[in-house]
Enzyme design. Structure first.
Site, PDB file in Angstrom:
ATOM      1  N   LYS A  54     -42.910-109.122  49.680  1.00  0.00           N
ATOM      2  CA  LYS A  54     -43.300-107.684  50.130  1.00  0.00           C
ATOM      3  C   LYS A  54     -44.801-107.452  49.564  1.00  0.00           C
ATOM      4  CE  LYS A  54     -38.729-105.554  50.955  1.00  0.00           C
ATOM      5  NZ  LYS A  54     -37.735-104.529  50.371  1.00  0.00           N
ATOM      6  N   CYS A  55     -45.051-108.329  48.925  1.00  0.00           N
ATOM      7  CA  CYS A  55     -46.453-107.949  48.292  1.00  0.00           C
ATOM      8  C   CYS A  55     -47.601-108.966  48.791  1.00  0.00           C
ATOM      9  CB  CYS A  55     -46.368-108.459  46.526  1.00  0.00           C
ATOM     10  SG  CYS A  55     -47.930-108.444  45.960  1.00  0.00           S
ATOM     11  N   GLY A  56     -48.575-108.210  49.219  1.00  0.00           N
ATOM     12  CA  GLY A  56     -49.585-109.001  50.051  1.00  0.00           C
ATOM     13  C   GLY A  56     -50.315-109.819  49.118  1.00  0.00           C
TER      14      GLY A  56
ATOM     15  N   ARG B 263     -48.060-113.109  48.784  1.00  0.00           N
ATOM     16  CA  ARG B 263     -48.082-113.735  50.019  1.00  0.00           C
ATOM     17  C   ARG B 263     -49.585-114.357  50.186  1.00  0.00           C
ATOM     18  NH1 ARG B 263     -46.180-108.926  52.048  1.00  0.00           N
ATOM     19  NH2 ARG B 263     -48.132-108.774  53.300  1.00  0.00           N
TER      20      ARG B 263
END
Length: 149
Positions: free
Chosen positions: A10-12, A15
């Site tokens: 969920k963490c940009g 990712r």
């Protein structure tokens, strides 16, 4: 080249870091540390190998940091580790471990390093998640081989 990323999907930043590693031609072992938190010994090893203090590896934003009063400078490393293990969201991310060492890649560009390299990108800037992340000539730390993005 072996690589492991302690990842929050969920963490940009996490990712983007994962995408940079894959772009470099490495398929890392991906550990969703929220679903599968590291052991206390493993967490301590990651923090030490990255050259950080326990407090440096503690995430504040979007966590129970304030409600647990973790900003109290009197708290010991053991108390902070206890909190991180009880609430893995408090572990900052992403930690990346390769044959070349361990880093907390926050921001994700910390996976890039002028001292080590990977391979050449065709032309122009490359993007991860719609955001420009690098340009030809940037070097990738994660590989540690001669070459450029």
């Amino acid at each position: 080249m072996n690589a492991v990323i302690y990842h929050n999907p969920k963490c940009g930043t996490s990712r983007n870091t994962l995408a940079m590693i894959r772009f470099a031609g490495i398929e890392p072992e991906v550990i969703d540390y929220l679903a599968h938190p590291p052991s206390r010994a493993r967490l301590v090893d990651l923090i030490r190998a990255a050259g950080l203090s326990v407090r440096d590896a503690l995430r504040q934003k979007g966590t129970p940091y304030d409600e647990l009063a973790l900003g109290d400078a009197a708290l010991s490393d053991d108390a902070l580790l206890d909190a991180m293990l009880a609430h893995p969201i408090l572990i900052n991310r992403p930690f990346v471990q390769t044959d070349n060492g361990t880093r907390l890649c926050r921001p994700s560009e910390l996976v890039l390093d002028p001292a080590e390299a990977s391979r050449t990108i065709p032309e122009g800037r490359w993007r991860v998640g719609g955001r420009a992340q690098g340009k030809p000539g940037d070097l990738v730390w994660v590989l540690g081989r001669a070459g450029r993005l």
